[in-house]
Design a protein around this motif. Structure first.
Motif, short mmCIF file in Angstrom:
data_model
loop_
_atom_site.label_atom_id
_atom_site.label_comp_id
_atom_site.label_asym_id
_atom_site.label_seq_id
_atom_site.Cartn_x
_atom_site.Cartn_y
_atom_site.Cartn_z
N THR A 272 -6.92 19.17 36.10
CA THR A 272 -6.34 18.29 35.39
C THR A 272 -4.97 16.83 36.23
O THR A 272 -4.74 16.40 35.50
N ILE A 273 -4.19 18.55 36.74
CA ILE A 273 -3.28 17.39 37.73
C ILE A 273 -3.43 16.96 38.37
O ILE A 273 -3.37 15.28 38.65
N ASP A 274 -4.97 17.20 39.44
CA ASP A 274 -5.26 15.65 40.74
C ASP A 274 -5.76 14.66 39.58
O ASP A 274 -6.00 13.28 39.92
N THR A 275 -6.10 14.64 38.08
CA THR A 275 -6.56 13.17 37.36
C THR A 275 -5.32 12.68 37.00
O THR A 275 -5.33 11.55 36.78
N VAL A 276 -3.94 13.12 36.66
CA VAL A 276 -2.80 12.75 36.24
C VAL A 276 -2.13 11.97 37.21
O VAL A 276 -1.46 10.42 37.19
N LEU A 277 -1.85 12.31 38.26
CA LEU A 277 -0.63 11.96 39.53
C LEU A 277 -2.14 10.79 40.44
O LEU A 277 -2.60 11.18 40.38
N PRO A 278 -0.14 10.24 40.25
CA PRO A 278 -0.83 9.16 41.47
C PRO A 278 -1.52 9.20 42.63
O PRO A 278 -0.71 10.92 43.04
N PRO A 279 -2.46 8.95 42.59
CA PRO A 279 -3.44 10.03 44.75
C PRO A 279 -2.14 9.45 46.04
O PRO A 279 -2.29 10.45 46.74
N ASP B 115 0.91 10.83 45.26
CA ASP B 115 2.67 11.15 44.84
C ASP B 115 2.18 12.51 46.34
O ASP B 115 1.19 12.80 46.61
N GLY B 116 3.13 13.13 46.55
CA GLY B 116 3.07 13.96 47.43
C GLY B 116 2.65 15.50 46.75
O GLY B 116 2.05 16.29 47.60
N VAL B 117 3.15 15.37 45.40
CA VAL B 117 2.70 16.79 44.67
C VAL B 117 0.53 16.41 45.13
O VAL B 117 0.68 17.58 44.56
N ALA B 118 0.81 15.26 44.55
CA ALA B 118 -0.88 15.50 43.58
C ALA B 118 -1.87 15.63 45.21
O ALA B 118 -2.36 16.14 45.37
N ILE B 119 -1.17 15.15 46.69
CA ILE B 119 -1.57 15.61 47.61
C ILE B 119 -1.59 17.12 48.08
O ILE B 119 -2.40 17.43 48.31
N PHE B 120 -0.59 17.85 47.88
CA PHE B 120 -0.52 19.14 48.09
C PHE B 120 -1.61 20.04 46.70
O PHE B 120 -2.47 20.89 47.52
N ASN B 121 -1.51 19.16 45.65
CA ASN B 121 -1.99 19.41 44.77
C ASN B 121 -3.97 19.63 45.13
O ASN B 121 -4.58 20.88 44.95
#
Length: 229
Positions: free
Chosen positions: A22-29, A31-37
């Motif tokens: 879910t986090i992967d679909t919500v955060l901009p690609p 975004d540093g947190v998205a990259i780690f996720n």
């Protein structure tokens, strides 16, 4: 924060994976947190496959460790979303997650550093308490998970490092990301776990030691996120 204090702490492996998807679909690609996720999600899915195929000697304990481990990352996300301060190890990533001069591999390594460097030891502790195990009971499967992580780290570096034609051995970026080692971080996490286990009868000392580890891991994370353009 203990797992009992975490809002919406995951109870199953599938819940952890579902939250990360879910986090992967919500955060901009970017975004540093998205990259780690994305990195963490791929590792967790790989561990999940190995749980099914009988790779681990104690799959129930390994699955519980994965749930408790993932729960600590999700709790840090929830803390930030609620306007609370996450553990010190996570603060650099959340503070610099949108910095234009920080590169994707730096974000990935900073997240791995926070999660392995601090969260892993505490997840090991809570798993031992929860299943009434001694540390030695987890060591073999800890090493088997490590084998998965090392292979994943190699793939992550290949995917997020610039190609050979762009890689300059004199570039500070090359030196920065080459100075951090997943293997050394895991060794340190196991040592932290064993120390905290030995201090379990001295809760004030254990808490102070844990806080110092948290702060030290946060300092390493801040260095990994040095803006380099």
């Amino acid at each position: 924060m203990t797992e009992a204090d975490q809002p919406c702490a995951p109870r199953t492996f599938d819940h952890v994976v579902a939250r990360m998807r879910t986090i992967d679909t919500v955060l901009p690609p970017h975004d540093g947190v998205a990259i780690f996720n994305r990195v963490y999600l791929s590792v967790t899915e790989e561990v999940g496959q190995r749980l099914i195929t009988g790779h681990f000697h104690n799959p129930a304990a390994t699955e519980e460790l994965a749930v408790r481990f993932g729960g600590r990352y999700l709790a840090a996300l929830d803390a930030v979303a609620a306007g609370r301060r996450p553990p010190a190890c996570w603060r650099p990533l959340f503070q610099l997650r949108r910095h234009p001069a920080v590169r994707p591999l730096q974000f990935a390594l900073a997240g791995i550093n926070a999660h392995i460097g601090y969260d892993l030891a505490l997840a090991l502790i809570s798993t031992c308490h929860g299943r009434e195990l001694e540390p030695a009971a987890l060591e073999g499967d800890f090493d088997r998970v490590g084998e998965v992580l090392v292979r994943m780290e190699e793939r992550i570096r290949e995917e997020l490092m610039p190609g050979p034609d762009l890689l300059d051995v004199a570039d500070p970026f090359t030196h920065l990301v080459g100075a951090w080692s997943l293997e050394r971080a895991r060794d340190a996490a196991w040592a932290t776990f064993r120390t905290l286990w030995g201090l379990r009868g001295l809760p004030e000392v254990a808490e102070e030691f844990s806080d110092r580890v948290d702060a030290g891991v946060g300092l390493v994370g801040r260095c990994l996120l040095t803006p380099l353009g």
